[in-house]
Write an enzyme that holds these catalytic residues in place. Structure first.
Site, PDB file in Angstrom:
ATOM      1  N   HIS A 173       0.864  -1.181   0.000  1.00 25.41           N
ATOM      2  CA  HIS A 173       0.000   0.000   0.000  1.00 25.41           C
ATOM      3  C   HIS A 173       0.902   1.234   0.000  1.00 25.41           C
ATOM      4  CE1 HIS A 173      -4.224  -1.390   1.509  1.00 25.41           C
ATOM      5  NE2 HIS A 173      -4.303  -0.911   0.277  1.00 25.41           N
TER       6      HIS A 173
ATOM      7  N   ASP B 273       0.819   4.108   1.360  1.00 22.93           N
ATOM      8  CA  ASP B 273       1.124   4.831   2.597  1.00 22.93           C
ATOM      9  C   ASP B 273       2.218   4.151   3.415  1.00 22.93           C
ATOM     10  OD1 ASP B 273      -1.111   2.894   3.003  1.00 22.93           O
ATOM     11  OD2 ASP B 273      -0.943   3.508   5.106  1.00 22.93           O
TER      12      ASP B 273
END
Length: 352
Positions: free
Chosen positions: A114, A116
């Site tokens: 992901h 982030d």
């Protein structure tokens, strides 16, 4: 007599204030010089005993915006070496502000892909390259696909690197130290040297596959980092007997409030996203169940979803304390937990 004393005092204060005002520039420069000297000679490692295991929180936030939290990043300090897990946006800057020596970084291990959890890699790699005069690329290990990410970031920063080399010279920013080198790993032992062993284990973050948690052991002490995961009994097995469990955390009741507010505001897409994220993150109560079942010494929460003002952080925990009777903490950026022995923890903040 008292009135004369008061007038004399006020007069002296006025004179001192006037001198200070006229000399404000040299006074300011002296203060800045002192601050710079202190910052340049700061040695955080000297204050972290080498025989202890230390866990630093360089990013305790999530994709949801927060003024106080960088995105996901945890650093483990063992034997004077730094092992970084995830590198979200802003976390590299936080790591530097904490005073961590970038030349001691042994690598970055990603829990999953992901954005982030990796979008801070580019700026951090530049900091390490220039600030620590790196001679080799930063090692970045993670699930299959990590090489595509590191190669893409290298390409994105390539032009910038040519400017820096031309400006500062190869003796300062060696071309051989630019960028990062990705390595795909599988569950099992992924590092074993200098009394440090890192073990990767699979977690349930469907549909993101594979996704890993990590356990770091050093001289009889250990920390288990869950990464992003839904609850599964396998978490307790991976964390069995660990001193510190670092778990992500999503508060369902607060996220439900956000979903309802988004729906009322006509933001149907955002409302659905808020509802969707509940099924692949762990709640504080579930994390407490894992901590109890695994017999861990302390439970520390990071990757906080959502972030709330510090005065209201107690609401994030829900009923976790009813399910696990050990110490529980919601971590802040800059926090460091030092483990000196079984149930022996000391927490400090390096940004204060």
């Amino acid at each position: 007599m008292r009135k004369k004393w008061l007038l004399a005092t006020l007069g002296l204060a006025a004179v001192v204030g006037g001198v200070a005002y006229t000399q404000r520039d040299p006074i300011a420069m002296a203060l800045i010089t002192r601050a710079a000297d202190t910052a340049m000679t700061r040695n955080v490692m000297a204050d972290l005993p080498a025989d202890q295991l230390h866990v630093g929180f360089c990013g305790t936030g999530s994709p949801l915006p927060s003024r106080d939290r960088a995105a996901a990043c945890t650093v483990v300090i063992a034997g004077g070496r730094l092992f970084v897990f995830d590198m979200g946006e802003g976390s590299g800057e936080t790591l530097s502000l904490m005073g961590m020596p970038l030349d001691k970084v042994q690598g970055v291990w990603l829990t999953h892909l992901h954005s982030d959890h990796f979008e801070g890699l580019g700026p951090f790699t530049l900091q390490r390259w220039a600030g620590a005069s790196a001679k080799t690329p930063l090692t970045v290990s993670g699930p299959e696909g990590v090489t595509e990410i590191t190669q893409g970031l290298n390409a994105a920063y390539r032009i910038d690197s040519t400017y820096r080399i031309a400006h500062h010279g190869e003796s300062v920013v060696s071309p051989s130290g630019f960028g990062m080198a990705g390595t795909a790993i599988q569950p099992g032992t992924v590092y074993d040297a200098n009394n440090v062993r890192i073990t990767a284990f699979a977690v349930d973050h469907d549909p993101i596959k594979p996704a890993f948690g990590y356990r770091v052991a050093f001289k009889g002490k250990s920390v288990t980092i869950t990464g992003d995961t839904a609850f599964t009994p396998k978490l307790a097995a991976a964390a069995k007997g660990t001193d510190l469990l670092v778990s992500e955390m999503l508060s369902p009741r607060i996220v439900d409030i956000l979903a309802r507010s988004a729906q009322k505001a006509g933001m149907t897409n955002r409302a659905k996203i808020f509802k969707d994220i509940e099924n692949y993150h762990i709640s504080p109560e579930e994390a407490a169940d894992v901590a109890k079942s695994a017999g861990v010494g302390m439970l520390a929460f990071t990757h906080i979803v959502p972030s709330v003002p510090k005065a209201l952080q107690f609401v994030l925990l829900g009923k976790a304390a009813d399910r696990y009777d050990g110490p529980i903490a919601v971590m802040q950026d800059g926090d460091v937990i030092s483990i000196s022995g079984p149930h022996e923890f000391k927490t400090r903040n390096l940004l204060k």
